[in-house]
Motif scaffolding. Structure first.
Motif, mmCIF file in Angstrom:
data_model
loop_
_atom_site.group_PDB
_atom_site.id
_atom_site.type_symbol
_atom_site.label_atom_id
_atom_site.label_comp_id
_atom_site.label_asym_id
_atom_site.label_seq_id
_atom_site.Cartn_x
_atom_site.Cartn_y
_atom_site.Cartn_z
ATOM 1 N N PHE A 58 -24.807 -6.018 -16.226
ATOM 2 C CA PHE A 58 -25.540 -7.002 -15.132
ATOM 3 C C PHE A 58 -26.081 -8.232 -16.154
ATOM 4 C CE2 PHE A 58 -26.904 -3.288 -13.324
ATOM 5 C CZ PHE A 58 -26.940 -3.891 -11.326
ATOM 6 N N GLU A 62 -29.289 -11.844 -12.524
ATOM 7 C CA GLU A 62 -28.767 -10.833 -11.831
ATOM 8 C C GLU A 62 -30.174 -9.684 -11.489
ATOM 9 O OE1 GLU A 62 -24.467 -10.590 -11.156
ATOM 10 O OE2 GLU A 62 -25.143 -9.677 -12.434
ATOM 11 N N LYS A 78 -26.810 -6.950 -7.892
ATOM 12 C CA LYS A 78 -25.412 -7.873 -8.937
ATOM 13 C C LYS A 78 -24.929 -8.468 -7.648
ATOM 14 C CE LYS A 78 -22.616 -7.032 -11.173
ATOM 15 N NZ LYS A 78 -22.398 -7.724 -12.428
ATOM 16 N N MET A 81 -20.062 -7.580 -5.674
ATOM 17 C CA MET A 81 -20.329 -5.814 -5.246
ATOM 18 C C MET A 81 -18.348 -5.762 -5.707
ATOM 19 S SD MET A 81 -22.674 -5.161 -6.244
ATOM 20 C CE MET A 81 -22.919 -3.045 -5.695
ATOM 21 N N THR A 94 -22.507 -0.267 -10.446
ATOM 22 C CA THR A 94 -23.387 -2.101 -10.513
ATOM 23 C C THR A 94 -24.064 -1.511 -8.992
ATOM 24 O OG1 THR A 94 -20.694 -1.783 -8.989
ATOM 25 C CG2 THR A 94 -20.848 -3.212 -11.734
#
Length: 158
Positions: A58, A62, A78, A81, A94
Motif C-alpha cells: 500500500f 491508499e 488499492k 487491483m 492487496t
C-alpha cells in the motif's frame, strides 16, 4: 466461543459507564476471524503509545487514518487491483481493509508515518490540568474555629 452477558443490571446501578458497557457488548461481534492487516501495539512511555500495522504493497495515498472521539479508524484501498504479468502465485495481500481501535479518554493521534511497508501511528495521552490529581490542603479544625471566633469578636467591637 463467547457467551453473551446481560449487562442491564450494571447499567442501572452505574453512572457514566455507558461507553464501557457498549464496548463490552460489541467486543465479541467485531473482527472475528479477520486479522488483516496484522498489527502491534507498543507502550513507549507512561503516556505514549505506538500502533504499527503491516501494510505491505500500500502507498501512503491508499491509506486513510481517521481519528474520532475515542476511536481510531485505519482503512486501506488499492487504486488499481489489476496486476500485469504472468504470476504463478500471488501471496501479497492487496485487499481493502478497515481496522478500528478504541482509544481511552484524552488519547490523541500525534502523527502517522509509512516506511518499509509498516504504518506507524503515534498516540499520546494528554490529561487536562483540571483532571490531574492535586493535593488538597487540610485546614486544622481548632485554628479555623479560633479565627472565626476572633473575627466575630472584632466585628462586635467595631
Amino acid at each position: 466461543m463467547r457467551s453473551q452477558f446481560d449487562l442491564t443490571p450494571f447499567r442501572r446501578s452505574t453512572v457514566g459507564f455507558d461507553r464501557l458497557f457498549d464496548f463490552l457488548e460489541t467486543a465479541g461481534r467485531g473482527e472475528q476471524g479477520d486479522n488483516y492487516p496484522p498489527f502491534d501495539i507498543e507502550k513507549l512511555g507512561d503516556d505514549s503509545y505506538r500502533i504499527t500495522l503491516a501494510v505491505a504493497g500500500f502507498k501512503a495515498g491508499e491509506i486513510d487514518v481517521t481519528a474520532r472521539q475515542n476511536l481510531l479508524i485505519v482503512t486501506g484501498r488499492k487504486g488499481d487491483m489489476r496486476k500485469e504479468g504472468n504470476f504463478l502465485h500471488m501471496g501479497i495481500a492487496t485487499r481493502a481493509f478497515e481496522r478500528r481501535f478504541e482509544l481511552a479518554d484524552f488519547v490523541r493521534v500525534e502523527r502517522a508515518d509509512l516506511a518499509d511497508g509498516l504504518l506507524s501511528i503515534e498516540l499520546v495521552r494528554e490529561i487536562p490540568e483540571a483532571m490531574k490529581p492535586r493535593k488538597i490542603a487540610i485546614n486544622g479544625g481548632e485554628n479555623t474555629l479560633i479565627e472565626a471566633d476572633d473575627r466575630a469578636r472584632q466585628t462586635e467591637d467595631a
